[in-house]
Design an enzyme around this catalytic site. Structure first.
Site, PDB file in Angstrom:
ATOM      1  N   PRO A 766       0.856  -6.806  -3.192  1.00  0.00           N
ATOM      2  CA  PRO A 766       0.088  -7.343  -4.223  1.00  0.00           C
ATOM      3  C   PRO A 766       0.479  -9.068  -4.230  1.00  0.00           C
ATOM      4  O   PRO A 766       1.580  -9.398  -4.084  1.00  0.00           O
ATOM      5  CB  PRO A 766       0.291  -6.570  -5.403  1.00  0.00           C
ATOM      6  CG  PRO A 766       1.696  -6.555  -5.299  1.00  0.00           C
ATOM      7  CD  PRO A 766       2.021  -5.828  -3.624  1.00  0.00           C
ATOM      8  N   PHE A 784       4.262 -12.920  -5.368  1.00  0.00           N
ATOM      9  CA  PHE A 784       4.014 -12.075  -4.270  1.00  0.00           C
ATOM     10  C   PHE A 784       4.985 -11.012  -4.064  1.00  0.00           C
ATOM     11  O   PHE A 784       6.149 -11.542  -4.208  1.00  0.00           O
ATOM     12  CB  PHE A 784       3.533 -12.979  -3.298  1.00  0.00           C
ATOM     13  CG  PHE A 784       3.822 -12.417  -1.785  1.00  0.00           C
ATOM     14  CD1 PHE A 784       2.651 -11.468  -1.702  1.00  0.00           C
ATOM     15  CD2 PHE A 784       4.787 -12.625  -0.927  1.00  0.00           C
ATOM     16  CE1 PHE A 784       2.799 -10.726  -0.089  1.00  0.00           C
ATOM     17  CE2 PHE A 784       4.662 -12.233   0.391  1.00  0.00           C
ATOM     18  CZ  PHE A 784       3.677 -11.163   0.555  1.00  0.00           C
ATOM     19  N   HIS A 785       4.682  -9.779  -3.809  1.00  0.00           N
ATOM     20  CA  HIS A 785       5.629  -8.844  -3.261  1.00  0.00           C
ATOM     21  C   HIS A 785       5.387  -8.399  -1.752  1.00  0.00           C
ATOM     22  O   HIS A 785       4.345  -7.799  -1.783  1.00  0.00           O
ATOM     23  CB  HIS A 785       5.377  -7.872  -4.305  1.00  0.00           C
ATOM     24  CG  HIS A 785       6.849  -6.727  -4.107  1.00  0.00           C
ATOM     25  ND1 HIS A 785       7.190  -6.359  -2.726  1.00  0.00           N
ATOM     26  CD2 HIS A 785       7.642  -6.202  -4.900  1.00  0.00           C
ATOM     27  CE1 HIS A 785       8.169  -5.372  -2.944  1.00  0.00           C
ATOM     28  NE2 HIS A 785       8.395  -5.417  -3.949  1.00  0.00           N
ATOM     29  N   SER A 786       5.951  -8.849  -0.829  1.00  0.00           N
ATOM     30  CA  SER A 786       5.704  -8.493   0.608  1.00  0.00           C
ATOM     31  C   SER A 786       5.981  -6.820   0.655  1.00  0.00           C
ATOM     32  O   SER A 786       6.782  -6.115   0.010  1.00  0.00           O
ATOM     33  CB  SER A 786       6.490  -9.263   1.465  1.00  0.00           C
ATOM     34  OG  SER A 786       7.821  -9.073   1.584  1.00  0.00           O
TER      35      SER A 786
END
Length: 928
Positions: A766, A784-786
């Site tokens: 997300p 951001f979360h990868s």
């Protein structure tokens, strides 16, 4: 006199202080050109005195109106006229409160009196309509004024939000017109009594013992006597009993305890796979709810139904669990307590099946208990105050809740209708297999738990970011609760409708709209589903008890548990066996839920209606008047409490950054691990303290989506935003199948877009792309979360996607992220450099793996890493930026050369405080 008070103050105010009373906190003349009611009557002399004088003269007639209305509408053994008269007196007193205690004198008390007055307006209006004598003209005008009053509330709230949230010029003037309309309609509604009182004679005599009491019945009494056989009228026509009300309150509180324990189990179980990063074995405790299978043993069923109070008391281990410091014994205490509660409630429903009205009361308590649990979570920022993850230091009311539960059980569960014997339900013997009623119980329980156990869950489903195009958790959570109450009322008064295929079709359409659309349209679908779910619950449970409790409730809870796992696997597919098969299939979950409910409807609709076959209709109606009304009173009180909570929680939106004198932004990134600390306590309070003491202006939160059964259907961002005074973007909702990202900002969020980055194999990544307005300049913020380490191709595609987004903006930008990489290697060079246009906040910081802060177009002033203590498994990283100044190099300067407003708080130097300190560098870094 009332109109003279308001209009007189308006004329005087416009004449003497026009420019001052049209001005508000955002705009003045000419953008705003008409004053609000509060500004007119309370801010200036002499208009304030004009208003007070005339409103004081209304007090005597106002009390007389309440008394005469009671005399006109009273009937033998009727409680509603007394209730309405009491509400009328209460409104009069609170009117005096907000009249003579102005917002200038004591803002909080003025608001308390005002909201109390407005909340009491609803039962006063509805009560007057219900009691209005057979006077066609008066009734027509009452409906006209009341309908206009409540219809006016919709644009009133809309323009208030436009003014307060969006700061739209001129919105407050339009709001003021609707506010004045409310005043005129409110007075007009009561003025209708001039028609109803014209035939009322007041006689003053000195003859002792003479009364007109019951000698002559008014026309309205005669008409209502004829209508008394009708169920709705009968509900409120019985004699009021304090003990009957206390029994109902205890019954509802027992239902509240059940839902509190059921909603706490998921979050307690979730703690273990969360920390094991995979299956831990403790997940098996979700099956503790299938204890009703034990009721298949006849001797045991006899024991439970005869001594159900004992099993309810045993269930309180679920509330006592907060005394266990370690997570494992706390989980087992909750599991045992919930298993006993499921067993006791299933036995209670079965034991009461021979008495339809007693059974209805138990089902009402069970359903209203869910409403009470949701209201409690609404008031406590989505945490239930008696959950075992709460304690006193985090706002828990565990001891109080436990004590009240003991008293409630001793009152409400002291006996059942059967007392151990298997008494059959009245009417023809129910035929057919019990699997369909069990499916119906499973579907309705899952719908109630997954969507309605928190008032903001469905709102998070349809939220798509700024600008606001749909409902907000506050105040619209109260609308969800009102829809739940409306649905339950339909289920009680129209059982044939609630188990009909037509109504099921309406509910299915609502579920489809909620699942597939966003904004207001999606929320309206959710409200329809909420109404249907609460309406169907009484019918499906009533039908289920006509079968074996082991088959219906045991199997029902078993299927419900599989639905809970299904509901988890759509997002946790990377960590569970078979997970990829149901990856991102919330639509399958919703379809399965509605099919299960449909199975229950199929079984119930083919069975004979109790209302047609139960003999003794008069007895049934009398019972309704003695029992049902108490539960509806409690439901009404809970709805009023929800409305009051929505008012009190409505944010002020007057936020300011910590150091505006330096035009600085302190930005942070934190992975909060679903707001559960290392010891399985909720961590919102500790997070708030650290964020506040670090003076963070903008922060990205990751692993923040808690709107699922396994996370307790919570929302940490509500508490943090309201307590810290920040704007909030929740990020992609639970129907987007991510672990969540959120943004909180002291600066207004002008626009935000939610992204789901390319993730062909692993978990969805997300991101929030937002624009804030800081010191007159637009700045882009990316949160951001990868993807996880096991999926390198996903992470490569995600890095390229996000780099393109960051490169595309010409504004200054900050990235607050979780990247899963080593500095200088691999995808790092996509995020940092020419491809993105972004710089690393500190290229020399080699000791990073997850959290990174990148920037462009701003002067970086400082950078620090702060230890987490036991709040989560990840530190808090923060950086300071100065708006309006060009980018700088990596040269460090000593803290003595840094202006005080650009320094990090010294509180965390050395050993720090509460386990939080500057670490890795042992002190913040500052840049020239």
């Amino acid at each position: 006199m009332a109109y003279s008070a308001f209009i007189g103050a308006l004329v005087v105010g416009l004449s003497l202080h026009y420019h001052k009373i049209v001005e508000n906190e955002h705009w003045g003349y000419p953008e705003e050109w008409f004053p609000s009611v509060s500004a007119t009557i309370g801010d200036r002399y002499p208009e304030r005195s004009v208003f007070m004088l005339f409103i004081a003269l209304t007090s005597g007639p106002r009390f007389a109106l309440c008394g005469l209305w009671y005399i006109l509408t009273r009937r033998p053994n009727a409680s509603l006229p007394k209730f309405v008269a009491g509400i009328g007196i209460f409104r009069t007193l609170t009117c005096g409160g907000w009249t003579y205690v102005t917002s200038t004198d004591a803002h909080d008390w003025h608001d308390i009196f005002m909201i109390s007055y407005l909340v009491a307006t609803l039962p006063w209006t509805l009560g007057c309509l219900a009691l209005s004598p057979n006077h066609p003209t008066a009734l027509k005008y009452r409906k006209l004024f009341a309908g206009s009053f409540f219809a006016t509330l919709i644009p009133l709230i809309y323009f208030f939000i436009q003014h307060k949230v969006h700061k739209v010029a001129g919105a407050y003037t339009i709001y003021a017109f609707f506010e004045w309309a409310l005043v005129l309609l409110d007075v007009a509604f009561d003025a209708v009594t001039i028609s109803e009182f014209k035939d009322l004679e007041i006689v003053v005599k000195d003859n002792r013992g003479i009364s007109r009491g019951a000698g002559n019945k008014a026309v309205s009494d005669a008409i209502l006597e004829k209508e008394k056989a009708k169920e709705i009228a009968a509900t409120f026509s019985g004699a009021f009993s304090v003990f009957g009300l206390l029994d109902a309150v205890a019954d509802v509180y027992n239902g509240f305890v059940f839902w509190s324990m059921l909603t706490s189990l998921g979050v307690c179980v979730w703690y273990f796979p969360l920390w094991h990063m995979g299956i831990s074995g403790y997940e098996a405790l979700v099956m503790c709810t299938i204890s009703p299978f034990l009721l298949g043993i006849k001797s045991f069923r006899y024991l439970v139904t005869r001594h159900v109070v004992v099993f309810h008391l045993l269930s309180l281990s679920g509330l006592l669990a907060f005394r266990a410091e370690r997570p494992v014994p706390r989980l087992f205490a909750v599991g045992f307590g919930l298993s006993m509660s499921c067993l006791a409630w299933a036995a209670t429903f079965f034991a009461e099946r021979s008495q339809p009205r007693r059974l209805e009361s138990r089902i009402s308590a069970f359903s209203i208990g869910l409403v009470a649990s949701s209201v409690a979570k609404f008031a406590f920022w989505t945490n239930n105050p008696i959950w075992p993850i709460m304690h006193e230091t985090t706002g828990g009311w565990n001891k109080t809740g436990l004590g009240l539960a003991v008293v409630a059980i001793l009152i409400s569960a002291r006996s059942t209708a059967s007392k151990g014997a298997d008494l059959t339900a009245p009417g023809p013997v129910t035929k057919g297999v019990s699997i369909f009623p069990a499916f119906g119980v499973a579907g309705i329980l899952f719908s109630m738990h997954s969507l309605l156990s928190d008032s903001s869950t469905m709102i998070s489903w349809v939220w798509e970011g700024f600008p606001v195009r749909g409902p907000l958790a506050v105040p619209h959570g109260a609308v969800t609760l009102l829809a739940m109450g409306l649905g339950l009322s339909i289920g009680l008064f129209a059982p044939n409708l609630s188990r009909s295929w037509a109504f099921y079709g309406v509910g299915s359409i609502g579920a489809a709209i909620l699942t597939t659309t966003s904004h207001w349209t999606g929320y309206l679908g959710g409200l329809v589903l909420a109404i249907y779910t609460m309406a169907a619950a009484p019918a499906l449970i009533t039908h289920a008890v006509r079968h074996s409790p082991a088959k219906t409730f045991g199997l029902g809870f078993l299927v419900y548990n599989f639905m809970v796992l299904f509901h988890v696997w759509v997002v946790a597919y990377a960590f569970v066996p078979g997970g990829p098969l149901v990856r991102e299939r919330t639509d399958w979950v919703m379809t399965a839920m509605m099919l299960l409910i449909g199975s229950g409807v199929f079984s119930a609709s083919t069975a004979p209606s109790n209302s047609k076959n139960y003999k003794g209709k008069a007895t049934s109606t009398a019972a309704a008047s003695r029992q049902r009304s108490y539960y509806l009173y409690i439901l009404g009180a809970l709805e009023l409490l929800a409305i009051a909570t929505a008012y009190l929680r409505f944010p002020t939106y007057n936020y300011t950054p910590y150091h505006p004198e330096t035009k600085s932004i302190t930005a942070g990134i934190w992975t909060i691990h679903f707001s559960l600390d290392n010891d399985m306590w909720t961590s919102e309070y500790r997070m708030r303290d650290l964020i506040r003491e670090l003076e963070v202006d903008v922060i990205g939160l990751l692993e923040s989506d808690l709107q699922r059964i396994i996370m307790g259907n919570r929302d940490t961002t509500q508490f943090l935003a309201e307590d810290l005074g920040m704007y909030v973007d929740y990020g992609p909702g639970p129907n987007k199948h991510t672990w969540g990202s959120a943004l909180l900002s002291k600066f207004p969020i002008v626009n935000s877009t939610h992204h789901l980055l390319p993730s062909p194999v692993g978990e969805l990544a997300p991101a929030i792309e937002a624009t804030i307005l800081a010191y007159g300049e637009y700045i882009d913020i990316f949160v951001f979360h990868s993807g996880q380490e096991e999926d390198p191709e996903d992470r490569r595609l995600q890095s390229e996607y996000l780099a393109e987004r960051m490169k595309a903006t010409s504004r200054p930008a900050i990235l607050l992220s979780y990247l899963v990489l080593k500095p200088g290697e691999g995808n790092y060079n996509t995020y940092v450099g020419e491809k993105s246009g972004m710089k690393d906040v500190d290229p020399s910081d080699w000791d990073r793996w997850c959290e990174y802060i990148l920037f462009k177009g701003l002067r970086r002033s400082g950078y620090a890493r702060v230890s987490r203590d036991t709040i989560t498994d990840t530190e808090l990283q923060v950086a300071k930026f100065v708006v309006g100044q060009p980018e700088n190099g990596n040269d460090l300067v000593p803290v003595e050369n840094v202006p005080p407003g650009l320094r990090f708080p010294p509180l965390f130097n050395g050993q720090g405080i509460r386990g939080h300190r500057y670490h890795v560098f042992d002190e913040p870094r500052y840049y020239a």
